[in-house]
Design a protein around this motif. Structure first.
Motif, PDB file in Angstrom:
ATOM      1  N   GLU A 108    -126.192 -59.776  -6.489  1.00 20.71           N
ATOM      2  CA  GLU A 108    -125.005 -60.624  -6.375  1.00 20.71           C
ATOM      3  C   GLU A 108    -125.389 -61.993  -5.833  1.00 20.71           C
ATOM      4  OE1 GLU A 108    -121.581 -60.799  -3.149  1.00 20.71           O
ATOM      5  OE2 GLU A 108    -121.221 -59.120  -4.514  1.00 20.71           O
ATOM      6  N   TYR A 159    -116.604 -63.209 -10.639  1.00 17.08           N
ATOM      7  CA  TYR A 159    -115.389 -62.604 -10.057  1.00 17.08           C
ATOM      8  C   TYR A 159    -115.059 -63.269  -8.721  1.00 17.08           C
ATOM      9  CZ  TYR A 159    -118.735 -59.952  -7.207  1.00 17.08           C
ATOM     10  OH  TYR A 159    -119.741 -59.605  -6.372  1.00 17.08           O
ATOM     11  N   ALA A 210    -123.531 -65.298  -4.289  1.00 18.15           N
ATOM     12  CA  ALA A 210    -122.300 -65.921  -3.817  1.00 18.15           C
ATOM     13  C   ALA A 210    -122.291 -67.397  -4.206  1.00 18.15           C
ATOM     14  CB  ALA A 210    -122.172 -65.769  -2.305  1.00 18.15           C
ATOM     15  N   LYS A 254    -113.831 -63.039  -4.845  1.00 16.29           N
ATOM     16  CA  LYS A 254    -114.034 -62.090  -3.752  1.00 16.29           C
ATOM     17  C   LYS A 254    -112.819 -62.059  -2.837  1.00 16.29           C
ATOM     18  CE  LYS A 254    -118.170 -61.886  -1.990  1.00 16.29           C
ATOM     19  NZ  LYS A 254    -119.417 -62.238  -1.287  1.00 16.29           N
ATOM     20  N   ASP A 263    -111.259 -64.697 -13.375  1.00 15.57           N
ATOM     21  CA  ASP A 263    -111.744 -63.489 -12.715  1.00 15.57           C
ATOM     22  C   ASP A 263    -112.261 -62.478 -13.733  1.00 15.57           C
ATOM     23  OD1 ASP A 263    -112.296 -61.938 -10.504  1.00 15.57           O
ATOM     24  OD2 ASP A 263    -110.276 -61.076 -10.382  1.00 15.57           O
ATOM     25  N   GLN A 320    -122.381 -61.402 -10.475  1.00 18.13           N
ATOM     26  CA  GLN A 320    -123.238 -60.227 -10.334  1.00 18.13           C
ATOM     27  C   GLN A 320    -123.986 -60.013 -11.631  1.00 18.13           C
ATOM     28  OE1 GLN A 320    -121.352 -56.370  -9.701  1.00 18.13           O
ATOM     29  NE2 GLN A 320    -123.014 -55.796  -8.306  1.00 18.13           N
TER      30      GLN A 320
END
Length: 259
Positions: A188, A256, A190, A258, A242, A178
């Protein structure tokens, strides 16, 4: 249409080379894909690695080095019309594809000198061995009809054991980054692809590699290396944890997991 390099000297075009191989070398020796027979050119001077629609140039520790658009460089994320200079020779990179600077779907990471470690094949062998062990016949079992007894065990077909479930290859947990600063704050991204490029070509580029045992960040281009949690990285891949904070090309972003 594949990208290509156009070799010229003193404004005269000598030859065109389509980048139709994953790795093409440039040098003075005859085994190179692009041979430049000049003493100012090293035996193996440089390499161009092309994966899907993107190409990376890398100096192979040549004696006289190389320049891209007038700037000495060791690694460079090639863009349309970039001009590579090796001695008196010039190689123009021409691509019909528009480079994407946010995400690129690469299936391999050959652009990096450090090889991607594959999942150990021994894991599969141990599963097979375990499955085999489950099919052993119990010496005290009641012999099935028609079975012939040999050395205390039955030579009939052993009972079929339930199919052993092979342990799947480890899959990294879903992750994302992010953006924390700049005009795209809050956006964000992915990390669903095998390799994602981040940064600004010509300024600073890094790659995030999705491997079976986690996510790694590696420096590709730029005078400055990426930073993770305020610490400048080296040339080797760095495993991300993380909530690590990455700083790249003046932008901070948080990595991070998910879910």
């Amino acid at each position: 249409m594949a990208a290509k390099l156009i070799l010229s000297m003193d404004g005269a075009v000598l030859k065109e080379y389509p980048l139709n191989k994953e790795r093409m070398t440039i040098g003075r020796k005859a085994h190179n894909d692009i041979v430049i027979d000049n003493l100012a050119v090293s035996g193996e001077h440089a390499a161009v690695v092309t994966i899907l629609h993107d190409s990376f140039l890398e100096d192979l520790d040549s004696t006289n080095g190389l320049e891209v658009n007038g700037t000495p460089t060791k690694k460079h994320f090639l863009q349309n019309n970039d001009l590579i200079e090796i001695g008196k020779y010039k190689l123009k990179y021409v691509s019909s594809q528009t480079a994407q600077t946010n995400t690129d779907d690469f299936e391999k990471t050959m652009i990096l000198r450090a090889p991607v470690r594959q999942a150990a094949p021994m894991a599969e062998k141990s599963d097979v061995a375990a499955s085999f062990m489950k099919t052993q016949v119990n010496a005290n079992a009641t012999p099935p009809s028609g079975a012939v007894e040999r050395t205390g065990k039955f030579d009939a077909h052993p009972p079929v054991a339930p199919a052993a479930t092979a342990a799947p290859a480890p899959t990294p947990q879903a992750a994302a980054v992010q953006i924390l600063t700049g005009p795209n704050t809050g956006k964000e991204l992915a990390l669903v692809k095998n390799l994602t490029t981040l940064g600004k070509p010509g300024v600073q580029v890094a790659v995030l590699t999705r491997r079976p045992h986690g996510f790694f960040i590696t420096h590709v281009e730029g005078a400055n290396h990426p930073m993770v949690n305020g610490i400048t990285l080296g040339d080797q891949p760095h495993q991300l944890n993380d909530h690590d904070v990455i700083e790249l090309a003046g932008v901070k972003m948080e990595f991070y997991f998910k879910g």
